[in-house]
Enzyme design. Structure first.
Site, mmCIF file in Angstrom:
data_model
loop_
_atom_site.group_PDB
_atom_site.id
_atom_site.type_symbol
_atom_site.label_atom_id
_atom_site.label_comp_id
_atom_site.label_asym_id
_atom_site.label_seq_id
_atom_site.Cartn_x
_atom_site.Cartn_y
_atom_site.Cartn_z
ATOM 1 N N GLY A 144 0.818 -1.209 0.000
ATOM 2 C CA GLY A 144 0.000 0.000 0.000
ATOM 3 C C GLY A 144 0.846 1.250 0.000
ATOM 4 O O GLY A 144 2.062 1.195 -0.211
ATOM 5 N N ASN A 145 0.211 2.384 0.200
ATOM 6 C CA ASN A 145 0.935 3.654 0.259
ATOM 7 C C ASN A 145 0.260 4.574 1.270
ATOM 8 O O ASN A 145 -0.787 4.242 1.821
ATOM 9 C CB ASN A 145 1.014 4.291 -1.132
ATOM 10 C CG ASN A 145 -0.361 4.608 -1.677
ATOM 11 O OD1 ASN A 145 -1.045 5.502 -1.199
ATOM 12 N ND2 ASN A 145 -0.788 3.841 -2.680
ATOM 13 N N ARG A 146 0.857 5.732 1.501
ATOM 14 C CA ARG A 146 0.429 6.613 2.587
ATOM 15 C C ARG A 146 -0.600 7.655 2.189
ATOM 16 O O ARG A 146 -0.874 8.575 2.952
ATOM 17 C CB ARG A 146 1.645 7.343 3.175
ATOM 18 C CG ARG A 146 2.596 6.429 3.885
ATOM 19 C CD ARG A 146 3.722 7.231 4.528
ATOM 20 N NE ARG A 146 4.708 6.370 5.125
ATOM 21 C CZ ARG A 146 4.547 5.772 6.308
ATOM 22 N NH1 ARG A 146 3.448 5.967 7.006
ATOM 23 N NH2 ARG A 146 5.488 4.972 6.767
ATOM 24 N N SER A 147 -1.187 7.541 1.014
ATOM 25 C CA SER A 147 -2.164 8.558 0.619
ATOM 26 C C SER A 147 -3.382 8.528 1.539
ATOM 27 O O SER A 147 -3.951 7.473 1.793
ATOM 28 C CB SER A 147 -2.596 8.313 -0.827
ATOM 29 O OG SER A 147 -3.606 9.225 -1.170
#
Ligand code: C5P
Length: 224
Positions: free
Chosen positions: A29-32
């Site tokens: 995943g990512n931090r958006s």
């Protein structure tokens, strides 16, 4: 009151970050946070647009007055965005879409085994949704907006990305400590395909959203 300069327009906005599953319990995943995309949705509703928000993993409450679709992975987000884009006047890709996904999905939880090194994770490319939407232009005059988070050579990399993706506007963020991810504030430069550059000072994500809509509305003005 805000001028309804997007009245009669259908805008599609993607927000959040995709999660690419490895097994039933794990993902890449990512931090958006999705906050910039939600600010775009709220301000577009306020300016009279019909808004379709395609959200990925934000956990944020649906903004009033928008149609909200939910996507988990990049492939699901692509399907929802392409479908909604078919009758859209504007498509804004604010979501952080994973560039890669695991090549294989394990239907059972991947287990560690005593005395064995972990297996490497093989990745495959995800389709570039922004480039696809910008390349196809489901409608003549459709305006396509992208986002780019850059850590260095922000403007040069942004210009190159704008050209490569073929979008009309690219919002370039310098990714830093308190900026962008999860924060209520943002600072950016909006690059236009015609060469124009609009600097947006550090401030609420709504202010950046309104600048994007100002630039979009100005382009409608030129076409109409
Ligand atoms: O290439 P990069 O990931 O930096 O580009 C960011 C922009 O492209 C964002 O607007 C993002 O929503 C979009 N994007 C996409 N599909 C991908 C990767 C990024 O639409 N697979």
């Amino acid at each position: 009151a805000v001028a309804p300069d997007l009245a009669g327009r259908h805008v599609v906005i993607s927000a959040g970050g995709t999660r690419e599953p490895l097994d039933p319990v794990r993902y890449l995943g990512n931090r958006s946070s999705g906050k910039q995309g939600y600010a775009l949705a709220r301000t577009a509703v306020a300016r009279g647009a019909r808004v379709t928000l395609v959200e990925a993993n934000t956990g944020l409450p649906d903004p009033a007055g928008a149609d909200v679709l939910h996507a988990g992975t990049a492939l699901q987000l692509r399907e929802a965005v392409l479908k909604a884009a078919a009758d859209a006047d504007v498509v804004v890709m604010a979501a952080a879409v994973a560039d890669f996904r695991p090549a294989a999905y394990a239907s059972g939880k991947i287990k560690k085994k005593d005395g064995q090194e972990p297996a490497p994770v093989a990745l495959v490319r995800n389709p570039d949704i922004l480039a696809e939407v910008a390349g196809e232009r489901a409608r003549p005059g459709q305006i396509v907006v992208g986002f780019a988070a850059e850590t260095d050579d922000v403007l040069a990399n942004g210009r190159e990305k704008l050209r490569r993706k073929g979008c009309d506007l690219l919002v370039v963020n310098e990714v830093g400590e308190r900026k962008t991810f999860g924060s209520e504030e943002n600072e950016a430069v909006v690059l236009a395909a015609d060469g124009a550059e609009t600097a947006v000072p550090y401030g609420p994500k709504e202010a950046l959203a309104d600048t994007v809509w100002d630039l979009v509305a100005a382009r409608f003005g030129q076409i109409a």
